[in-house]
Design a protein around this motif. Structure first.
Motif, mmCIF file in Angstrom:
data_model
loop_
_atom_site.group_PDB
_atom_site.id
_atom_site.type_symbol
_atom_site.label_atom_id
_atom_site.label_comp_id
_atom_site.label_asym_id
_atom_site.label_seq_id
_atom_site.Cartn_x
_atom_site.Cartn_y
_atom_site.Cartn_z
ATOM 1 N N LYS A 10 -107.175 96.575 32.327
ATOM 2 C CA LYS A 10 -106.496 95.351 32.246
ATOM 3 C C LYS A 10 -105.867 95.106 30.995
ATOM 4 O O LYS A 10 -106.751 95.054 29.999
ATOM 5 C CB LYS A 10 -107.284 94.258 32.734
ATOM 6 N N GLU A 12 -100.841 81.487 36.972
ATOM 7 C CA GLU A 12 -100.580 81.990 35.765
ATOM 8 C C GLU A 12 -99.848 83.176 35.810
ATOM 9 O O GLU A 12 -98.811 83.346 35.266
ATOM 10 C CB GLU A 12 -101.811 81.962 34.704
ATOM 11 N N LEU A 13 -100.347 84.178 36.715
ATOM 12 C CA LEU A 13 -99.850 85.452 36.854
ATOM 13 C C LEU A 13 -98.372 85.343 37.379
ATOM 14 O O LEU A 13 -97.293 85.877 37.020
ATOM 15 C CB LEU A 13 -100.586 86.277 37.577
ATOM 16 N N THR A 33 -99.817 94.001 39.784
ATOM 17 C CA THR A 33 -100.677 93.351 39.264
ATOM 18 C C THR A 33 -102.125 94.175 39.227
ATOM 19 O O THR A 33 -102.830 94.855 40.139
ATOM 20 C CB THR A 33 -101.170 92.191 39.871
ATOM 21 N N HIS A 36 -105.967 81.447 37.628
ATOM 22 C CA HIS A 36 -105.351 82.880 37.170
ATOM 23 C C HIS A 36 -104.017 83.174 38.128
ATOM 24 O O HIS A 36 -103.089 84.053 37.457
ATOM 25 C CB HIS A 36 -106.559 83.986 37.316
ATOM 26 N N SER A 86 -102.855 86.232 30.346
ATOM 27 C CA SER A 86 -102.124 87.061 31.067
ATOM 28 C C SER A 86 -101.167 88.026 30.430
ATOM 29 O O SER A 86 -100.462 87.522 29.428
ATOM 30 C CB SER A 86 -101.326 86.257 32.260
ATOM 31 N N SER A 138 -104.810 92.614 29.558
ATOM 32 C CA SER A 138 -105.210 91.125 29.073
ATOM 33 C C SER A 138 -106.594 91.509 28.256
ATOM 34 O O SER A 138 -106.923 90.992 27.252
ATOM 35 C CB SER A 138 -105.243 90.295 30.014
#
Length: 171
Positions: free
Chosen positions: A53, A24-25, A46, A21, A156, A55
């Motif tokens: 969130k 990916e961010l 973030t 994760h 993401s 996502s």
């Protein structure tokens, strides 16, 4: 030889997922910085405190459509259309209709009129879904990254912290 506990295996799995994760961010942030908004996304926050969130919100937004999706390519297309509809729903009504017309005309040039009609219907359905069930979320989605995890997918999302088109309260 000692056997690893099931809990230990789950901890390792969770740690690997967290590392994936984070990577990916980082990739999404790098992609944004190379894009047209590059200088505006420096120092991206973030998961800001007190904010949902995006996502998770976006996954919930497309949830009714996911059972009919069979491939990773189709899943990505669904999220692309969903993001467009999401962002359009945040625009004033008079601007929105013009933008939808322009989007369909330019992105679907040469497509069968029935396909264009189906696309418009899906965008209209998604906009209605956003307005009916996600009214509290006023953030624009800037970009997203969808990764196939083998057993599913990981999403993401980069979004604004507020609606940049909303009238300024200082006016």
């Amino acid at each position: 030889m000692a056997r690893k506990s099931k809990a230990f295996g789950e901890i390792l799995k969770q740690q690997r997922a967290e590392k994936t994760h984070e990577k990916e961010l980082e990739k999404l942030q790098q992609k944004l910085q190379k894009g047209p908004l590059g200088d505006k996304v420096a120092g991206t926050v973030t998961n800001p405190k007190g904010e949902a969130k995006m996502s998770e919100v976006l996954e919930e937004f497309v949830e009714p459509y996911l059972p009919s999706i069979e491939t990773a390519v189709d899943r990505k297309k669904l999220f692309e259309v969903a993001v467009v509809a999401w962002n359009l729903s945040l625009m004033p009504e008079n601007v929105r209709q013009t933008m939808i017309d322009k989007l369909i005309k330019e992105s679907m040039e040469g497509a069968d009129p029935w396909i264009k009609q189906d696309m418009r219907k899906m965008i209209d359905e998604l906009i209605a879904r956003k307005q009916n069930f996600f009214t509290q979320h006023k953030r624009y989605v800037i970009d997203f990254q969808l990764e196939d995890t083998g057993s599913g997918f990981h999403l993401s999302v980069a979004s604004t912290l507020s609606n940049p088109l909303a009238p300024d309260s200082a006016d």
